[in-house]
Design a protein around this motif. Structure first.
Motif, PDB file in Angstrom:
ATOM      1  N   LEU A 139      46.393  59.257  47.688  1.00 46.03           N
ATOM      2  CA  LEU A 139      45.260  58.347  47.542  1.00 46.03           C
ATOM      3  C   LEU A 139      45.484  57.307  46.461  1.00 46.03           C
ATOM      4  CD1 LEU A 139      42.317  60.896  47.805  1.00 46.03           C
ATOM      5  CD2 LEU A 139      43.305  59.491  49.608  1.00 46.03           C
ATOM      6  N   VAL A 140      46.605  57.413  45.726  1.00 40.88           N
ATOM      7  CA  VAL A 140      46.876  56.459  44.666  1.00 40.88           C
ATOM      8  C   VAL A 140      47.249  55.118  45.274  1.00 40.88           C
ATOM      9  CG1 VAL A 140      48.343  55.922  42.709  1.00 40.88           C
ATOM     10  CG2 VAL A 140      47.596  58.267  43.094  1.00 40.88           C
ATOM     11  N   GLN A 141      46.574  54.074  44.837  1.00 37.70           N
ATOM     12  CA  GLN A 141      46.823  52.724  45.356  1.00 37.70           C
ATOM     13  C   GLN A 141      47.534  51.910  44.288  1.00 37.70           C
ATOM     14  OE1 GLN A 141      43.358  50.549  46.448  1.00 37.70           O
ATOM     15  NE2 GLN A 141      44.500  48.749  47.138  1.00 37.70           N
ATOM     16  N   ARG A 142      48.762  51.546  44.588  1.00 34.28           N
ATOM     17  CA  ARG A 142      49.567  50.784  43.630  1.00 34.28           C
ATOM     18  C   ARG A 142      49.337  49.282  43.730  1.00 34.28           C
ATOM     19  NH1 ARG A 142      50.675  54.218  39.725  1.00 34.28           N
ATOM     20  NH2 ARG A 142      51.621  56.127  40.519  1.00 34.28           N
ATOM     21  N   ASN A 143      49.067  48.822  44.935  1.00 33.79           N
ATOM     22  CA  ASN A 143      48.872  47.389  45.140  1.00 33.79           C
ATOM     23  C   ASN A 143      47.412  47.030  44.906  1.00 33.79           C
ATOM     24  OD1 ASN A 143      51.584  47.073  45.853  1.00 33.79           O
ATOM     25  ND2 ASN A 143      51.132  47.671  47.980  1.00 33.79           N
ATOM     26  N   LYS A 144      46.999  47.108  43.657  1.00 34.45           N
ATOM     27  CA  LYS A 144      45.606  46.786  43.339  1.00 34.45           C
ATOM     28  C   LYS A 144      45.388  45.283  43.438  1.00 34.45           C
ATOM     29  CE  LYS A 144      45.796  48.625  39.338  1.00 34.45           C
ATOM     30  NZ  LYS A 144      45.392  49.065  37.980  1.00 34.45           N
ATOM     31  N   PRO A 145      44.280  44.862  44.014  1.00 39.25           N
ATOM     32  CA  PRO A 145      44.019  43.418  44.110  1.00 39.25           C
ATOM     33  C   PRO A 145      43.724  42.819  42.744  1.00 39.25           C
ATOM     34  CG  PRO A 145      42.109  44.665  44.855  1.00 39.25           C
ATOM     35  CD  PRO A 145      43.203  45.660  44.635  1.00 39.25           C
ATOM     36  N   THR A 146      44.094  41.575  42.596  1.00 40.58           N
ATOM     37  CA  THR A 146      43.835  40.850  41.359  1.00 40.58           C
ATOM     38  C   THR A 146      42.554  40.039  41.508  1.00 40.58           C
ATOM     39  OG1 THR A 146      46.214  40.657  40.993  1.00 40.58           O
ATOM     40  CG2 THR A 146      44.797  39.221  39.698  1.00 40.58           C
ATOM     41  N   ALA A 147      41.786  39.978  40.444  1.00 40.10           N
ATOM     42  CA  ALA A 147      40.530  39.228  40.486  1.00 40.10           C
ATOM     43  C   ALA A 147      40.797  37.779  40.861  1.00 40.10           C
ATOM     44  CB  ALA A 147      39.828  39.303  39.138  1.00 40.10           C
ATOM     45  N   PRO A 148      39.926  37.163  41.668  1.00 41.17           N
ATOM     46  CA  PRO A 148      40.149  35.768  42.072  1.00 41.17           C
ATOM     47  C   PRO A 148      40.158  34.829  40.871  1.00 41.17           C
ATOM     48  CG  PRO A 148      37.930  36.496  42.655  1.00 41.17           C
ATOM     49  CD  PRO A 148      38.676  37.712  42.217  1.00 41.17           C
ATOM     50  N   VAL A 149      41.075  33.882  40.924  1.00 40.18           N
ATOM     51  CA  VAL A 149      41.223  32.900  39.847  1.00 40.18           C
ATOM     52  C   VAL A 149      40.660  31.549  40.259  1.00 40.18           C
ATOM     53  CG1 VAL A 149      42.887  31.710  38.386  1.00 40.18           C
ATOM     54  CG2 VAL A 149      43.242  34.108  38.970  1.00 40.18           C
ATOM     55  N   TYR A 150      40.811  31.205  41.513  1.00 35.94           N
ATOM     56  CA  TYR A 150      40.328  29.932  42.032  1.00 35.94           C
ATOM     57  C   TYR A 150      39.215  30.191  43.048  1.00 35.94           C
ATOM     58  CZ  TYR A 150      44.953  28.814  40.183  1.00 35.94           C
ATOM     59  OH  TYR A 150      46.046  28.722  39.371  1.00 35.94           O
ATOM     60  N   ILE A 151      38.437  29.161  43.325  1.00 31.54           N
ATOM     61  CA  ILE A 151      37.347  29.290  44.287  1.00 31.54           C
ATOM     62  C   ILE A 151      37.896  29.599  45.682  1.00 31.54           C
ATOM     63  CG2 ILE A 151      35.445  28.072  45.398  1.00 31.54           C
ATOM     64  CD1 ILE A 151      34.875  28.907  42.551  1.00 31.54           C
ATOM     65  N   ARG A 152      39.059  29.073  45.983  1.00 31.37           N
ATOM     66  CA  ARG A 152      39.660  29.381  47.296  1.00 31.37           C
ATOM     67  C   ARG A 152      39.979  30.866  47.411  1.00 31.37           C
ATOM     68  NH1 ARG A 152      44.442  26.839  44.835  1.00 31.37           N
ATOM     69  NH2 ARG A 152      46.099  28.402  44.653  1.00 31.37           N
ATOM     70  N   ASP A 153      40.420  31.484  46.285  1.00 30.41           N
ATOM     71  CA  ASP A 153      40.668  32.932  46.304  1.00 30.41           C
ATOM     72  C   ASP A 153      39.363  33.701  46.485  1.00 30.41           C
ATOM     73  OD1 ASP A 153      43.320  32.335  45.810  1.00 30.41           O
ATOM     74  OD2 ASP A 153      43.076  32.483  43.631  1.00 30.41           O
ATOM     75  N   LEU A 154      38.310  33.208  45.871  1.00 29.47           N
ATOM     76  CA  LEU A 154      37.012  33.869  46.007  1.00 29.47           C
ATOM     77  C   LEU A 154      36.525  33.823  47.453  1.00 29.47           C
ATOM     78  CD1 LEU A 154      34.506  35.184  44.749  1.00 29.47           C
ATOM     79  CD2 LEU A 154      33.666  32.891  44.216  1.00 29.47           C
TER      80      LEU A 154
END
Length: 941
Positions: A562-577
């Motif tokens: 259940l360990v998730q290594r590929n954790k998402p990164t918080a959005p930096v730009y509005i397009r990422d959001l």
């Protein structure tokens, strides 16, 4: 030629994708795959092209000054390309990524990206970096001042806070100043250029530019964000100068004794800092670091002191005398007795050794010490006796106030008794004593008798000793003064200043810059307190070269699958959001996007055009977002993001939300969220953000006064209260309470029988609320009020009472939202007469509504309408017909509620209370302006 026209990427929409979703797709910046960073130009291009996190990480690793590999350019060495690179980091990279780099993981214990954060700080540890931060702060402060009082101005306090955090972390490093000097050594072939850069650096850091800018920036943050309670030592003069003194002294410790250029550079920086008004703090840190804490480095200390001009050497020496007295001696009286001076003999001897070591090779400083003892204002007036004892012991081998005279008399008598005997018989001495005895001041006469008696005890036979035969000369104070001639202090080892440090409770007399919350008032003591630097527990240490990787929260799971290594990164730009909000198949992506949406929108509101370009697209996504994964605080997070959008673009988004409420294909719950956004966003623009924080999820939740069911049962049975309803209830209480108090005051009896208490002017001013800048008043009519009422009239004419907007739930929220917007705009709004006319007509058209919740909303809205219109005469003149109709209608409602017409339940009682309050308000206006209303009353009847 065809291969040259091959597109970098082709994006196709899915077949089953809805048309309006396709139209809402974000216009992403095509990201061409990049190779490794091989030069400074590659790094500049990457940073300028809005890089993702992996690209930023690669670029920072290349630029890292602590691990230079194939790079030929050290970003800590000033230069044109370095300046451009640093400006991009400060003005673009930090606003985009600092929220991610400074984010804590593992329940707030460790940093999520410590290595990247540390490398970024190392890249800014230069003159160019410090200058870029200063320019960025100047720009943000100017934007804040320009936007103050203007419509649509965005709060830049978060950007200022980020800059203050980074500046604090940079300067916190123990080797910051020495690191700057080391970086300039690469310019050794251009010594003039190096000296000019260091001069500018000393002017920024020591001349007050940085301190004043940080203090002004902190004031702006505190004024705009009441929730910010922390302070920054970089904005405190005392703590800032303490840091300069310790950092400069630390640089001297690392220098060679013959490195005169470096000593001159440190002296230049310290000389600038003396003008900040905290010279004693700087001097204390310098001599403590060089002579007490790390051994005695006399050669380095004297080399540094010799670099100052003569007048600054004198000021430095006098500041040294002051700090010795404050740090090592008590300003009060010591115990009485013949040997009272033996109690702190070691400390006095150590202080004398310190002074002797400072003045040993300088005739100028010796003259300064003699002048300090014999000048017109008295030797160290107000300082402890221990300082004067040390000073006299220092010059006793070479050879004004009473204490110095008596101390010196004892030394002279022991070395040259005949000289003192002759002096005691001289006319100068006898005239001096006589003049003191003839003085009008009782204190002067007392000191004259004490001096005459003490010197006589030294040179005269027992039967010839001077005696005044009064009780004052036998008092403990007189005995203490006469015993000063017996003091025999010697120049001992300087370690005497530190021998007693372990015999007393440790305390910090000067707060370390690393933790401003440990600041304590300085206490006077006769013992030295060892200066130690307090390490902060809640902040990371300096600029560490590298840190061990942090453990992940997921590692704590017992099941390794259940360990998730590929954790998402918080959005930096509005397009990422936008991409994260659309990713409905990934819980982590959507939750991270939604939880950071409000903060990102507010941070980007005044940074480029990302928010303004995608505002409508983002709002469409937020309104239509469904809670597919049953997220905790889903509604609060979505509402906060929508409010952030509205506040970022108030005029544009106010009109858009108003239009969408009527025209969009949304559920009743989604339409209610639009109304909440308009009502609460309007109040935030009007300056009520802090008051409403607990109702919108932006602050601590309100606690229920009694016991609650278990969490699962509470979620099932608790009736949710919308923010609009909660705000309307608060306003109801605020409007009804004065009327209830007034009614009780009338019932209690005649005014002449009442005893009134009057508060002082200070108390009244303390309770009075400070005026708040109301940004809403300028755009409320065009951006909020009339777009809502205008489309409501269109719906009424088109569909009549069968419209979905006449549903009791939506109609109640709609009326309360309009009332909140009207109240938030304030009584001074220029468009208030037009809004009053429009709103009153709308409310009177709904008089036939029988639903209890709608009736309650009608009463609340009419009460708000009368409260916000403070000019009651204008109401009587311009709205006499509406006023009379309202009075007649509310009278019927009040009587019906009294007969149980509303069911006799809690809602009925509330409606009756609102009806009574509204009836009282209408009668006040009618009775006061009945002559103006007379003509209308005839027409009405």
């Amino acid at each position: 030629m065809d291969e040259l026209l091959t597109p970098a990427r082709t994006t196709r929409g899915s077949v089953d994708e809805q048309p309006f979703v396709q139209a809402a797709k974000v216009k992403e910046v095509l990201s061409v795959p990049r190779g490794p960073i091989l030069s400074l130009e590659d790094a500049l291009d990457t940073l300028c092209s809005k890089p993702d996190f992996n690209a930023l990480k690669q670029t920072l690793q290349y630029l890292d000054p602590g691990a230079l590999g194939e790079s030929t350019t050290n970003v800590n060495v000033p230069g044109p390309q370095v300046a451009k690179l640093v400006n991009i980091l400060v003005s673009s990279t930090i606003p985009d990524y600092w929220a991610i780099l400074d984010k804590k993981s593992n329940k707030g214990k460790t940093l999520a990206h410590p290595n990247e954060r540390t490398i970024l700080l190392r890249c800014l540890s230069s003159v160019s970096g410090l200058g870029a931060i200063l320019v960025r702060l100047q720009t943000l402060i100017a934007l804040s001042k320009e936007g103050k009082g203007k419509t649509g101005a965005t709060d830049v306090s978060q950007h200022i806070t980020d800059m203050l955090d980074i500046a604090k972390l940079l300067l916190k490093g123990k080797k910051f100043i020495s690191g700057i000097w080391d970086g300039l050594q690469h310019l050794a072939d251009a010594r003039l250029k190096r000296d000019l850069i260091w001069k500018e650096f000393a002017s920024i850091l020591g001349g007050g530019k940085f301190l004043s800018m940080a203090a002004e920036a902190l004031d702006i943050v505190k004024a705009s964000r009441k929730d910010i309670v922390r302070n920054y030592w970089i904005a405190s003069g005392s703590q800032y100068c303490t840091w300069i003194g310790r950092s400069a002294a630390g640089m001297v410790l690392d220098l060679r004794e013959d490195d005169l250029d470096a000593s001159k550079a440190v002296a230049q920086l310290l000389s600038k800092s003396f003008g900040l008004g905290y010279m004693d703090e700087v001097v204390k840190q310098v001599y403590s670091c060089l002579l007490l804490e790390n051994g005695t480095h006399w050669a380095k200390f004297r080399s540094l002191l010799s670099q100052f001009p003569a007048h600054e050497q004198r000021n430095f020496f006098y500041a040294l005398l002051r700090t010795i007295g404050k740090q090592h001696f008590s300003s009060g009286k010591v115990s009485v007795g013949d040997k009272w001076w033996l109690e702190d003999l070691d400390v006095v001897s150590g202080a004398a050794a310190l002074l002797h070591g400072v003045i040993r090779d300088s005739e100028t400083l010796k003259e300064n010490l003699v002048a300090w003892l014999t000048n017109n204002w008295g030797g160290g007036v107000g300082e402890a006796i221990g300082v004067r004892r040390a000073a006299v012991a220092t010059i006793s081998q070479d050879e004004v106030n009473t204490q110095i005279l008596l101390l010196a008399s004892g030394y002279v008598h022991r070395s040259h008794p005949m000289y003192l005997f002759t002096l005691a018989r001289s006319s100068t001495h006898l005239s001096g004593v006589s003049n003191r005895l003839a003085a009008s001041s009782i204190r002067s006469r007392f000191l004259g008798m004490a001096v005459g008696t003490a010197i006589s005890n030294l040179v005269d036979r027992p039967d010839k000793k001077m005696s005044f035969g009064i009780e004052e000369m036998e008092s403990p104070e007189a005995v203490w003064y006469k015993s000063l001639t017996n003091v025999q202090d010697q120049i001992g080892p300087i370690s005497g200043l530190m021998t007693t440090a372990t015999d007393k409770t440790k305390r910090d007399t000067t707060p370390s810059p690393t933790n401003s919350r440990t600041k304590q008032p300085m206490e006077s003591t006769s013992k030295i307190v060892h200066i130690e630097e307090i390490e902060s527990d809640d902040d990371d240490d300096g600029l560490i070269p590298y840190e061990k990787p942090d453990s992940d929260e997921e590692d704590e799971d017992e099941d390794p699958t259940l360990v998730q290594r590929n954790k998402p990164t918080a959005p930096v730009y509005i397009r990422d959001l936008l991409l994260g909000l659309r990713d409905t198949e990934n819980y982590d992506h959507q939750h991270l996007a939604l939880s950071t949406a409000a903060a990102l929108i507010r941070r980007k509101a005044n940074f480029g055009t990302e928010v303004s370009d995608h505002a409508e697209e983002l709002a469409t996504l937020l309104i239509g977002l469904n809670d597919k994964y049953d997220m905790e605080n889903f509604q609060e997070m979505r509402l906060q993001a929508m409010i952030a959008l509205l506040v970022a673009q108030p005029l544009k988004m106010g009109q858009w939300f108003s239009k969408t409420f009527f025209d969009g294909d949304y559920s009743m719950g989604q339409r209610a969220s639009i109304l909440s956004t308009l009502g609460i966003g309007a109040r935030e623009l009007a300056g009520y953000k802090n008051e409403d924080a607990a109702l919108t999820g932006a602050g601590p939740a309100l606690q229920f006064p009694s016991k609650m069911l278990p969490e699962k049962l509470h979620a099932i049975y608790a009736t949710p209260v919308s923010p609009v309803d909660a705000l309307s209830e608060r306003l109801e209480r605020a409007m009804i309470a004065p009327m209830a108090a007034e009614a009780a005051d009338k019932i209690s009896g005649p005014d002449v029988l009442k005893v009134r208490t009057f508060s002082s002017r200070m108390e009244v001013e303390k309770r009075r609320k400070k005026p708040i800048a109301n940004e809403l008043a300028k755009i409320v009519a065009e951006g909020f009020f009339f777009p809502l009422t205008g489309r409501w009239w269109v719906q009424l004419k088109t569909y009549g009472g069968k419209s979905v907007y006449f549903d009791p739930f939506l109609l109640t929220s709609f009326l309360k939202t309009l009332a909140l917007i009207l109240h938030a705009s304030g009584p001074s709004t220029l468009s208030l007469p037009q809004m009053t006319s429009e709103f009153w007509d709308l409310l009177l058209s709904l008089r036939q509504q029988s639903d209890p919740t709608v009736l309650e909303a009608l009463l609340f809205a009419m009460l708000t309408l009368l409260e916000i219109n403070e000019d009651k005469r204008r109401l009587a003149e311009e709205h006499s017909k509406e006023l009379l109709e309202t009075q007649e209608w509310v009278t019927v409602v009040f009587e019906a509620a009294g007969r149980g017409g509303s069911g006799g339940n809690t809602e009925g009682e509330r409606a009756r209370m609102l009806a009574a309050s509204l009836l009282m308000r209408t009668r006040e206006v009618v009775e006061k302006y009945q002559q103006l209303l007379m003509g209308e009353m005839f027409d009405f009847n």
